[in-house]
Design a protein around this motif. Structure first.
Motif, PDB file in Angstrom:
ATOM      1  N   SER A   4       0.784  -1.390  -0.051  1.00 35.80           N
ATOM      2  CA  SER A   4      -0.009   0.128   0.008  1.00 35.80           C
ATOM      3  C   SER A   4       0.908   1.157  -0.101  1.00 35.80           C
ATOM      4  CB  SER A   4      -1.020   0.063   1.235  1.00 35.80           C
ATOM      5  OG  SER A   4      -1.501   1.251   1.290  1.00 35.80           O
ATOM      6  N   THR A   5       0.544   1.970  -0.864  1.00 35.81           N
ATOM      7  CA  THR A   5       1.291   3.478  -0.790  1.00 35.81           C
ATOM      8  C   THR A   5       0.410   4.538  -0.440  1.00 35.81           C
ATOM      9  OG1 THR A   5       0.714   3.796  -3.164  1.00 35.81           O
ATOM     10  CG2 THR A   5       2.808   2.659  -2.742  1.00 35.81           C
ATOM     11  N   SER A   6       0.898   5.598   0.265  1.00 39.41           N
ATOM     12  CA  SER A   6       0.052   6.606   0.983  1.00 39.41           C
ATOM     13  C   SER A   6       0.733   7.918   0.763  1.00 39.41           C
ATOM     14  CB  SER A   6      -0.561   6.279   2.087  1.00 39.41           C
ATOM     15  OG  SER A   6       0.388   6.036   3.214  1.00 39.41           O
ATOM     16  N   ALA A   7      -0.033   9.021   0.790  1.00 43.65           N
ATOM     17  CA  ALA A   7       0.967  10.433   0.610  1.00 43.65           C
ATOM     18  C   ALA A   7       0.372  11.189   2.075  1.00 43.65           C
ATOM     19  CB  ALA A   7       0.638  11.284  -0.675  1.00 43.65           C
ATOM     20  N   HIS A   8       1.472  11.562   2.696  1.00 47.72           N
ATOM     21  CA  HIS A   8       1.111  12.426   3.942  1.00 47.72           C
ATOM     22  C   HIS A   8       2.010  13.676   3.763  1.00 47.72           C
ATOM     23  CE1 HIS A   8      -0.859   8.849   5.843  1.00 47.72           C
ATOM     24  NE2 HIS A   8      -0.004   8.190   5.052  1.00 47.72           N
ATOM     25  N   PRO A   9       1.430  14.650   2.989  1.00 48.19           N
ATOM     26  CA  PRO A   9       2.155  16.025   2.906  1.00 48.19           C
ATOM     27  C   PRO A   9       2.078  16.724   4.133  1.00 48.19           C
ATOM     28  CG  PRO A   9       0.094  15.995   1.737  1.00 48.19           C
ATOM     29  CD  PRO A   9       0.200  14.629   2.426  1.00 48.19           C
ATOM     30  N   ALA A  10       3.059  17.434   4.618  1.00 52.17           N
ATOM     31  CA  ALA A  10       2.904  18.043   5.605  1.00 52.17           C
ATOM     32  C   ALA A  10       2.121  19.651   5.641  1.00 52.17           C
ATOM     33  CB  ALA A  10       4.602  18.789   6.046  1.00 52.17           C
ATOM     34  N   ALA A  11       0.972  19.258   5.699  1.00 61.51           N
ATOM     35  CA  ALA A  11       0.073  20.570   5.240  1.00 61.51           C
ATOM     36  C   ALA A  11      -0.127  21.511   6.618  1.00 61.51           C
ATOM     37  CB  ALA A  11      -1.311  19.858   5.212  1.00 61.51           C
ATOM     38  N   ALA A  12      -0.222  22.835   6.295  1.00 61.27           N
ATOM     39  CA  ALA A  12      -0.449  23.936   7.354  1.00 61.27           C
ATOM     40  C   ALA A  12      -1.758  23.287   8.306  1.00 61.27           C
ATOM     41  CB  ALA A  12      -0.792  25.166   6.640  1.00 61.27           C
ATOM     42  N   PRO A  13      -1.548  23.591   9.567  1.00 60.63           N
ATOM     43  CA  PRO A  13      -2.691  22.975  10.551  1.00 60.63           C
ATOM     44  C   PRO A  13      -3.911  23.432  10.169  1.00 60.63           C
ATOM     45  CG  PRO A  13      -1.299  24.643  11.590  1.00 60.63           C
ATOM     46  CD  PRO A  13      -0.512  24.242  10.292  1.00 60.63           C
ATOM     47  N   ARG A  19      -4.404  13.806   1.018  1.00 53.81           N
ATOM     48  CA  ARG A  19      -3.731  12.662   0.838  1.00 53.81           C
ATOM     49  C   ARG A  19      -4.247  11.731  -0.023  1.00 53.81           C
ATOM     50  NH1 ARG A  19      -2.445  11.680   7.293  1.00 53.81           N
ATOM     51  NH2 ARG A  19      -2.389  13.984   7.710  1.00 53.81           N
ATOM     52  N   MET A  20      -3.452  10.684  -0.422  1.00 49.74           N
ATOM     53  CA  MET A  20      -3.805   9.568  -1.266  1.00 49.74           C
ATOM     54  C   MET A  20      -3.242   8.403  -0.916  1.00 49.74           C
ATOM     55  SD  MET A  20      -3.491   9.037  -5.270  1.00 49.74           S
ATOM     56  CE  MET A  20      -3.721   7.389  -6.240  1.00 49.74           C
ATOM     57  N   ALA A  21      -3.972   7.097  -0.896  1.00 49.70           N
ATOM     58  CA  ALA A  21      -3.427   5.806  -0.476  1.00 49.70           C
ATOM     59  C   ALA A  21      -3.721   4.927  -1.799  1.00 49.70           C
ATOM     60  CB  ALA A  21      -3.672   5.495   0.842  1.00 49.70           C
ATOM     61  N   ALA A  22      -2.976   4.089  -2.199  1.00 49.42           N
ATOM     62  CA  ALA A  22      -3.233   3.255  -3.219  1.00 49.42           C
ATOM     63  C   ALA A  22      -2.790   1.903  -2.793  1.00 49.42           C
ATOM     64  CB  ALA A  22      -2.327   3.454  -4.735  1.00 49.42           C
ATOM     65  N   PHE A  23      -3.924   0.901  -2.956  1.00 44.75           N
ATOM     66  CA  PHE A  23      -3.790  -0.252  -2.227  1.00 44.75           C
ATOM     67  C   PHE A  23      -4.243  -1.625  -3.309  1.00 44.75           C
ATOM     68  CE2 PHE A  23      -7.660   1.460  -0.977  1.00 44.75           C
ATOM     69  CZ  PHE A  23      -8.470   0.553  -0.927  1.00 44.75           C
ATOM     70  N   GLY A  24      -3.957  -2.772  -3.297  1.00 43.85           N
ATOM     71  CA  GLY A  24      -3.993  -3.872  -3.932  1.00 43.85           C
ATOM     72  C   GLY A  24      -4.903  -5.087  -3.215  1.00 43.85           C
ATOM     73  N   SER A  25      -5.155  -4.834  -1.880  1.00 43.61           N
ATOM     74  CA  SER A  25      -5.645  -5.929  -1.094  1.00 43.61           C
ATOM     75  C   SER A  25      -6.223  -5.339  -0.068  1.00 43.61           C
ATOM     76  CB  SER A  25      -4.492  -6.685  -0.542  1.00 43.61           C
ATOM     77  OG  SER A  25      -3.716  -6.112   0.397  1.00 43.61           O
ATOM     78  N   ALA A 166      -2.980  14.395  -9.129  1.00 43.53           N
ATOM     79  CA  ALA A 166      -3.835  15.209  -8.394  1.00 43.53           C
ATOM     80  C   ALA A 166      -3.885  15.113  -6.735  1.00 43.53           C
ATOM     81  CB  ALA A 166      -5.429  14.757  -8.608  1.00 43.53           C
ATOM     82  N   HIS A 167      -2.788  14.767  -6.439  1.00 50.10           N
ATOM     83  CA  HIS A 167      -2.714  14.648  -4.947  1.00 50.10           C
ATOM     84  C   HIS A 167      -1.418  15.065  -4.521  1.00 50.10           C
ATOM     85  CE1 HIS A 167      -6.099  11.984  -5.130  1.00 50.10           C
ATOM     86  NE2 HIS A 167      -6.428  12.480  -4.127  1.00 50.10           N
ATOM     87  N   PRO A 168      -0.969  16.150  -3.704  1.00 49.84           N
ATOM     88  CA  PRO A 168       0.168  16.832  -3.164  1.00 49.84           C
ATOM     89  C   PRO A 168       0.776  15.494  -2.260  1.00 49.84           C
ATOM     90  CG  PRO A 168      -1.489  17.981  -2.968  1.00 49.84           C
ATOM     91  CD  PRO A 168      -2.346  16.977  -3.186  1.00 49.84           C
ATOM     92  N   GLY A 169       2.267  15.616  -2.398  1.00 47.34           N
ATOM     93  CA  GLY A 169       2.879  14.380  -1.614  1.00 47.34           C
ATOM     94  C   GLY A 169       3.116  13.216  -2.379  1.00 47.34           C
TER      95      GLY A 169
END
Length: 306
Positions: A4-13, A19-25, A166-169
């Motif tokens: 599984s891959t996910s994006a966790h950008p450091a966004a201002a509070p 964010r985005m997560a891609a998974f195959g199971s 389309a997703h930062p990070g």
């Protein structure tokens, strides 16, 4: 276990964290969901996080959460994603207004509904990527944290690769202006050889009823075309073709439509009214395509009811 891959950008509070997560199971989904939901449960000034996904994935997630499941909201994604990408904007904005904490604070885990629609067409997929990209502008002032969960098994690798842009990070993120311009560079299918020229928006009612739309649908379609014309006219030409439910009216304009968010920004109150221009048009029609012409030409707005 599938990766599984996910994006966790450091966004201002106090800004939108997309964010985005891609998974195959199923295991990959749970691996991405658990830390995100735990983060939401620990966040201050927020209501409980919400997971919006396929029922089978929600069931697996409930089991993995154990007793923490009682503190999470669960929504079948078929109940959330009930129409077009523009409808998803309206649903999201309405939910935040009614349920989020101060500044829009809430953690939303959102899996788009692909399989439940028996697969999306290329055109539908492109519109969804447009929405995902424009969401970075639409919800920028809010403090909402969203994890968009993409199941490669149902969405497919091509859609997942496009969604990453389309997703930062993600490492391949494109600014909305770049990605939307690329989507708009894809030409629309040409009109059929035989079309009907209409004298104005009000003529859409009788024309579309003659093409098989029920009276209520013909009324809505007429208001949708009129709303687009009022917001972006003057209109040089109204051209119509098709049969119910896929009745099409193309508006040929004198000027360009410069705002990429035209028709996506929710009005006060959020309810679609004819006076709200392309917002109303996008809410009631299956497709609304805006294309600017070549140098010296105006735009075209192609509206398809169903």
């Amino acid at each position: 276990m599938s990766r599984s891959t996910s994006a966790h950008p450091a966004a201002a509070p106090d800004r939108f964290d997309h964010r985005m997560a891609a998974f195959g199971s199923d295991e990959g989904f749970v691996a991405a969901a658990l830390p995100f939901l735990a983060e939401g449960l620990a966040a201050r000034d927020e209501p409980p996080p919400v997971a919006i996904a396929a029922p089978a994935l929600l069931a697996v997630l409930r089991d993995a959460l154990g007793t923490d499941a009682r503190d999470i909201g669960f929504v079948d994604h078929a109940d959330w994603y009930t129409g077009t990408a523009a409808n998803a904007v309206a649903r999201g904005a309405g939910y935040l207004a009614a349920n989020a904490g101060p500044g829009g604070r809430v953690h939303l885990l959102m899996e788009p509904d692909w399989a439940g629609r028996a697969g999306r067409s290329v055109r539908e997929s492109a519109e969804w990527i447009r929405y995902e990209s424009l969401a970075n502008l639409l919800f920028a002032p809010s403090a909402t944290t969203v994890l968009c969960a993409y199941d490669i098994r149902t969405a497919g690798p091509a859609v997942v690769d496009a969604a990453r842009r389309a997703h930062p990070g993600t490492g391949v993120y494109e600014q909305p202006s770049v990605l939307v311009r690329e989507l708009d560079a894809v030409p629309l299918a040409p009109p059929p050889r035989t079309v009907t020229r209409l004298p104005g928006a009000e003529s859409v009612r009788a024309w579309s009823a003659g093409r098989g739309l029920a009276a209520r649908e013909a009324e809505l379609f007429t208001h949708a075309v009129a709303a687009a014309a009022a917001a972006h006219g003057p209109v040089v030409d109204f051209v119509a073709w098709g049969e119910a439910p896929a009745c099409v009216c193309e508006l040929r304009l004198c000027r360009a439509v410069a705002d990429p968010l035209a028709g996506f920004v929710p009005p006060p109150g959020g309810e679609p009214e004819p006076g709200h221009g392309l917002w109303f048009t996008r809410q009631v029609c299956a497709y609304v395509d805006v294309r600017d012409g070549t140098a010296g030409d105006g735009a075209r707005i192609r509206v398809q009811y169903g």
